[in-house]
Design an enzyme around this catalytic site. Structure first.
Site, PDB file in Angstrom:
ATOM      1  CE  LYS A  62      -3.506   2.478   2.425  1.00  0.00           C
ATOM      2  NZ  LYS A  62      -4.806   2.385   3.653  1.00  0.00           N
TER       3      LYS A  62
ATOM      4  CE  LYS B 151      -6.180   1.761  -0.633  1.00  0.00           C
ATOM      5  NZ  LYS B 151      -6.227   2.085   0.713  1.00  0.00           N
TER       6      LYS B 151
HETATM    7  C1  PBG Z   1      -7.262   3.745   5.302  1.00  0.00           C
HETATM    8  C2  PBG Z   1      -7.630   3.433   3.749  1.00  0.00           C
HETATM    9  C3  PBG Z   1      -7.379   4.246   2.897  1.00  0.00           C
HETATM   10  C4  PBG Z   1      -8.118   3.894   1.957  1.00  0.00           C
HETATM   11  C5  PBG Z   1      -8.630   2.363   2.188  1.00  0.00           C
HETATM   12  N1  PBG Z   1      -8.220   2.432   3.581  1.00  0.00           N
HETATM   13  C6  PBG Z   1      -6.933   5.684   2.821  1.00  0.00           C
HETATM   14  C7  PBG Z   1      -5.733   6.097   3.353  1.00  0.00           C
HETATM   15  O1  PBG Z   1      -4.752   5.288   3.680  1.00  0.00           O
HETATM   16  O2  PBG Z   1      -5.564   7.121   3.692  1.00  0.00           O
HETATM   17  C8  PBG Z   1      -8.106   4.370   0.382  1.00  0.00           C
HETATM   18  C9  PBG Z   1      -9.016   3.868  -0.504  1.00  0.00           C
HETATM   19  C10 PBG Z   1      -9.530   4.649  -1.847  1.00  0.00           C
HETATM   20  O3  PBG Z   1      -8.882   5.789  -1.880  1.00  0.00           O
HETATM   21  O4  PBG Z   1     -10.377   4.230  -2.424  1.00  0.00           O
HETATM   22  N2  PBG Z   1      -6.888   2.695   6.020  1.00  0.00           N
END
Ligand code: PBG
Length: 330
Positions: A200, A254
């Site tokens: 991520k 991601k």
């Molecule tokens: C937070 C989380 C995020 C997303 C999914 N879980 C955002 C972040 O890490 O700030 C992002 C998903 C998206 O942008 O569609 N734990």
């Protein structure tokens, strides 16, 4: 192999008709490829549009059962729940995160009773409950790892109790997969799967999501000390190896479209169930361009999703899930 030279080789021969193209098509896209992320909020019988995500609304918990049934009827096998929490529900100790009565956990139970067949995926991270919008506890300006893990384990166990099928740790703390897996194994939840947000990245493409869950105004600073540097690829391979060894059943990359090279590497090097998240900013870009008449909505939506399959994804988390399932004829 070396191709025989022209005219023995004419690659256009196999592109001439729809039937020939169908015969040699290498990848397929079906509704079974989708995991649908939804946003839930407090209240009754209401849907509230998310301004930066045209076509996406937060819905109240009493509406999630119907949403799940509709999705399952379209052939979508899994739904992923994200809670919207206002500033008033956020605290420094994040205690709401592991309450069985928070909206995310109520939504899990609601979905499981309305549509037991659909797989319910969760989000494990403190950001919806944290006063400062971070995925972990903050002490003296630092996001602390090990104390956060204790909280994540409590979240995981509550979600499992509520009937979740797939746990989605999205926090990027070190050691959380092992801790969650051990806790599941020692509490009668050995069947619960973990889809780890393994690679991520610290991405600006999450902006609209943070609006959707109420985190934009809460977040202080950035997430660069725990989410990955967009410049790195080898590090993602180390993370995949680490998460698999700690007990992850599936891994995720991601964001999606700008990181399909990572998806391909993960699939080729590990051959494990590999997912990617077409995140909020990717969705917003396509919607915005389509609304302006600059792109053909359905075609670009399906082409983008096919790109994930071609890169090696077994499945895609996408806000397009219901629209794409319908466009595919479901
Ligand atoms: C937070 C989380 C995020 C997303 C999914 N879980 C955002 C972040 O890490 O700030 C992002 C998903 C998206 O942008 O569609 N734990």
């Amino acid at each position: 192999m070396t191709l025989p030279p022209f005219p023995n080789t004419r690659l256009r021969r196999l592109r001439r008709t729809p039937a020939l193209r169908a015969m040699v098509r290498e990848n397929t896209l079906t509704p079974a490829d989708f995991i649908w992320p939804i946003f839930v909020m407090e209240g009754t019988d209401t849907a509230e549009p998310v301004a930066s995500m045209p076509g996406v609304s937060r819905i109240t918990v009493d509406r999630v059962g119907k949403a799940a049934k509709d999705a399952y009827a379209l052939g979508i096998p899994a739904i992923c729940v994200f809670p919207y929490t206002g500033m008033d529900a956020r605290t420094e100790d994040c205690a709401l995160a592991w309450s069985p009565d928070n909206i995310a956990n109520r939504a899990i139970r609601e979905i499981k009773s309305a549509c037991p067949e659909i797989a319910v995926m969760t989000d494990i991270a403190l950001d919806p409950y944290n006063i400062n919008g971070h995925d972990g506890f903050v002490e003296n300006g630092e996001i602390v790892n090990d104390r956060t893990i204790e909280a994540l384990v409590k979240m995981a166990l509550t979600q499992a109790e509520c009937g979740a099928d797939i746990l989605g740790p999205s926090d990027m703390m070190d050691g959380r997969i092992g801790a969650i897996r051990t806790a599941l194994e020692t509490s009668n939840h050995s069947h619960v799967t973990i889809l780890s947000y393994t690679a991520k990245y610290a991405s600006a493409f999450y902006g609209p999501f943070r609006d959707a869950v109420g985190a934009s105004s809460a977040l202080t600073g950035d997430k660069n000390t725990y989410q990955m540097d967009p410049a790195n690829s080898d590090e993602a391979m180390r993370l995949v190896e680490r998460d698999l060894s700690e007990g992850a059943d599936m891994v995720m990359v991601k964001p999606g479209m700008p990181y399909l090279d990572i998806v391909r590497r993960v699939k080729s090097e590990f051959g494990v169930p590999t997912f990617a998240y077409q995140v909020s900013g990717e969705y917003a870009m396509i919607q915005a361009a389509a609304q302006n008449g600059w792109l053909d909505h359905d075609k670009v939506m399906l082409e983008s999703l096919m790109g994930f399959k071609r890169a090696g994804c077994d499945g895609i988390l996408t806000y397009f899930a219901p629209a794409a399932a319908k466009a595919l004829g479901a």
